[in-house]
Scaffold this active site. Structure first.
Site, short mmCIF file in Angstrom:
data_model
loop_
_atom_site.label_atom_id
_atom_site.label_comp_id
_atom_site.label_asym_id
_atom_site.label_seq_id
_atom_site.Cartn_x
_atom_site.Cartn_y
_atom_site.Cartn_z
N GLU A 30 0.80 -1.23 0.00
CA GLU A 30 0.00 0.00 0.00
C GLU A 30 0.83 1.28 0.00
O GLU A 30 0.44 2.27 -0.62
CB GLU A 30 -0.95 0.02 1.21
N SER B 97 -54.18 -8.14 -15.75
CA SER B 97 -55.06 -7.00 -16.01
C SER B 97 -54.85 -5.82 -15.08
O SER B 97 -55.46 -4.76 -15.29
CB SER B 97 -56.52 -7.47 -15.91
#
Length: 791
Positions: free
Chosen positions: A108, A389
């Site tokens: 890192e 529907s």
């Protein structure tokens, strides 16, 4: 002598003046201005840095030691849960951490121990060059100290990578570096990083993945954990062992290059299986409340991520719109036997939305949710099911009023119909045709042919645009069969119907109300809503949908005295599916009910995850309506029972049954018209209108006699609704015309077009119907619309 000396001196001065007056070389002028420009840029940069840094948030030891997981709260500020599900095992700095610290520093920030500033100018310049080449902010120049600050006080979202944020991050990093030792900073970092599965900190992760303390891990295991914080989901050794090994080996190579391990150690570690020593991945059981909330939490997390944040790493305070009591009630209704289902495998998905602001109050992901699964299948938001529907108000009749100014008395023909260009005949649920009827009656009794013909007259393109404004997405290649079934979720349907409830204003359903970041910024996500239809359209649809519950297909959803509206929906199986399961014939594949009051909109889907699990039969065909009825009764028990007030843009009159054109009759049925589009002689006659006296629009008795009112055995809940008396309603009706609502607000660009005009896209349905080769046309086989729940 004197003269000669004078002349000599004078000559030298002249030459000096001459040289001074010569123009300076170009390169010297360029260099001078370059230095001046750099100096001014530095001054400006320092000034800008100071300007941004002065507003940097405070950072304390408690902040640095805290976990990085986000907290979820309700709108009252009550804490609900943390997204970090594992109790963090905080590890103090010791010699046992040395190998891990070597691994982290090597991969890192290899200059970490030589850095006393908190920022690394060399890395920053390098990242600036990389970003300039890629024309983005993709490469980071952050030190471990900066990463710690970012995890503590800022979001990891790419959208938050601004100059302001970077300046504040750098300033705080310098402060942290000045106030704490390198080893303390590493300790904070080791305990802060997110390690997947709700684990915060590498000490917690060591126990979760290996069942060990950090000091007991071997080199390869240590390197794997050191590399995970970069992308913890991707470098997960359980699900992506190949990626985990790739990242682990990068860490080992960095350690070798940084002279923290020998070549022999490196060679041995890279050969080790990434799965060596891993504990079996047993999915943890969650609490009952966590199980109940799981579907909601899943959608809230997805919404937070869509806004550019990482809820597992950004240490956020997330306020959600969930009503915990309503959420629990949804789950109980589905699982405690209060609602009958066909069998234990029958499933349900449901959503409750507040129409006034779009807040998702509660959602139900299904029945019998497993305790061992977190963020699992959420049936409330699945969009692979046809609505049947229940789509008709949104896609067919709503656009017909909005664009064609149809009245509820518009006469429609329920007769034999074959999809254009095919030999596919469309049937109603009872395999009969009832002839000429009003639009009101067609919607109440959920007749399919009138709905398809209505969509044909509106045009698919315009209807899809209307529905799309409410986030119901209709594919461009849809045929006319989409009139009786479109793919949507219960959440989308509840959201769309909520626009009818609010007289045409749509609020997009949302789970998250606000997000607070550690730097003190608050982002609110409530919206004002947008008008998606006229008040006339919304009111007229609501008025017809009231009839669905009172007189039509939704009688099982009736709640005594409550002002409500809703629509049923069911889907039949395809012929291919019936060939595999012939005993499913005459039963619906999916059953829906979507209903609303002025306070809540609820969408309910019922069905099965797999065909083999069964079909909706018997009392199960009423489950959606009964579920809605019970939930709405619960929600409305302490709410005011408010009816919708007719806007001035709508005319109400008694119309002679089956009259075409409409004719006023003192014994006729109440019908609604868009003001300015009613036949001559029809005026507003609301003064004596009484909703309780309104009879069903029985212009064809053969269809209505098929509907039986279910005498529900469910006990009415106390205080379900406050029933207004007739005098109150009549008083409201007299006042309606005194309310100014912009008169006729339905003057759309299409309003002057002939009612029988077809959109140009309507013709495209022919090709699509041929492709589908079945009456419904769509993949979800919704062709026959309303199913056997009428029987």
């Amino acid at each position: 002598m004197t003269n000669k000396n004078f002349n000599s001196n004078n000559g030298r001065e002249s030459r000096k003046n001459y040289r001074q007056n010569l123009p300076k070389p170009l390169w010297r002028r360029i260099l001078k201005w370059a230095f001046l420009g750099i100096f001014l840029l530095l001054i400006a940069g320092v000034g800008l840095f100071a300007f941004y840094a002065k507003d940097a948030p405070n950072i304390s030891r408690a902040d640095l030691e805290s976990g990085g997981s986000s907290g979820i709260y309700n709108t009252n500020g009550k804490f609900i849960m943390s997204l970090g599900t594992e109790k963090r095992l905080y590890v103090k700095d010791s010699k046992d951490l040395q190998l891990l610290k070597d691994a982290i520093v090597s991969v890192e920030d290899k200059r970490f121990y030589r850095d006393n500033l908190g920022i690394d100018p060399i890395r920053i310049v390098g990242s600036m060059l990389t970003n300039a080449r890629s024309k983005s902010i993709s490469a980071g120049g952050s030190t471990i100290t900066q990463q710690l600050v970012k995890l503590t006080k800022f979001s990891t979202s790419a959208s938050q990578r601004t100059l302001r944020r970077k300046a504040q991050e750098a300033w705080l990093a310098m402060r942290v570096q000045r106030e704490y030792s390198h080893d303390e900073i590493l300790e904070f970092y080791i305990n802060k990083v997110y390690m997947n599965y709700g684990n915060t900190g590498i000490g917690t992760a060591a126990n979760f993945y290996y069942g060990k303390k950090i000091g007991d891990l071997d080199l390869a295991q240590t390197a794997m954990l050191a590399g995970m914080p970069n992308r913890p989901t991707v470098y997960n050794p359980y699900t992506y062992p190949q990626y985990a090994k790739y990242r682990r080996d990068i860490v080992l190579k960095a350690m070798l290059n940084n002279k923290k391990i020998t070549q022999e150690q490196y060679d041995q570690a890279v050969k080790e299986s990434v799965k060596k020593g891993l504990k079996p991945h047993n999915k943890r059981k969650q609490s009952n409340l966590r199980k109940i909330n799981d579907p909601y939490v899943k959608e809230a997390i997805a919404e937070v991520r869509a806004k550019g944040f990482d809820p597992f790493r950004d240490n956020l305070k997330i306020t959600i719109n969930m009503d915990q009591k309503a959420q629990k009630k949804l789950y109980e209704l589905a699982n405690n036997g209060a609602i009958p289902f066909t069998n234990d495998k029958m499933q349900i998905g449901a959503s409750v939305v507040d129409p006034s602001n779009g807040h998702v109050i509660a959602i139900l992901g299904g029945r019998h949710l497993p305790s061992s699964v977190q963020l699992g299948l959420d049936r409330a938001v699945q969009t692979s099911r046809s609505t049947g529907s229940s789509i008709k108000p949104v896609l067919d009749y709503g656009p017909a009023i909005e664009y064609l100014n149809w009245s509820t008395a518009k006469m429609l023909d329920d007769s034999k119909y074959v999809y254009p260009g095919t030999n596919i005949q469309l049937y109603d649920w009872d395999n009969k045709y009832d002839g000429v009827m009003t639009m009101r009656h067609a919607l109440e009794q959920s007749r399919n042919v009138p709905a398809v013909k209505t969509l044909r007259d509106v045009g698919i393109k315009r209807a899809a645009k209307f529905a799309g404004k409410m986030d119901i997405n209709i594919p461009k290649d849809s045929g006319l069969s989409v009139a009786i079934g479109a793919n949507a979720s219960s959440l989308q349907m509840a959201g769309a119907f909520s626009a009818f409830s609010t007289m045409g204003v749509y609020h997009k359903p949302q789970f998250v109300s606000k997000i607070e970041t550690p730097d003190g910024l608050t982002r609110n996500y409530d919206s004002e809503g947008i008008r998606v239809m006229s008040k006339a359209t919304a009111y007229m649809i609501t008025d017809m949908l009231k009839g669905v519950i009172k007189n039509g297909s939704g009688k099982n959803a009736q709640i005594k005295g409550l002002h409500q509206a809703g629509k049923t929906g069911s889907v039949k199986y395809s012929e291919e599916e019936l060939a595999r399961y012939p005993n499913y014939r005459s039963t619906p594949k999916d059953s829906w009910f979507v209903g609303y009051t002025q306070s809540y909109s609820i969408g309910v889907w019922t069905g099965y995850d797999n065909l083999k699990d069964g079909t909706i039969s018997g009392i199960g065909q009423q489950s959606a309506q009964l579920f809605y009825k019970n939930m709405m009764s619960y929600l409305m028990r302490n709410k005011e029972n408010v009816d919708w007030q007719k806007p001035d843009s709508v005319i109400r009159a008694r119309i002679a049954r089956n009259s075409n054109p409409p004719e006023v009759s003192s014994t006729g049925d109440w019908q609604l018209f868009v003001r300015g589009h009613s036949p001559i002689g029809i005026v507003d006659d609301s003064s004596d209108y009484d909703e309780d006296d309104e009879k069903a629009d029985n212009n064809n008795s053969s269809s209505t006699t098929n509907t039986q009112e279910n005498n529900s055995t469910l006990n009415e809940q106390n205080g379900t609704a406050r029933q207004s008396n007739k005098n109150q309603r009549k008083s409201k009706s007299k006042k309606e015309n005194q309310q100014s609502t912009n008169g006729n607000e339905n003057n759309s660009e299409d309003s002057g077009q002939n009612n029988n005009q077809n959109d140009s896209n309507s013709g495209n349905s022919t090709e699509n119907e041929q492709k589908r080769n079945k009456p419904g046309g769509d993949n979800s086989n919704s062709s026959n619309g309303e199913g056997s729940h009428h029987h």
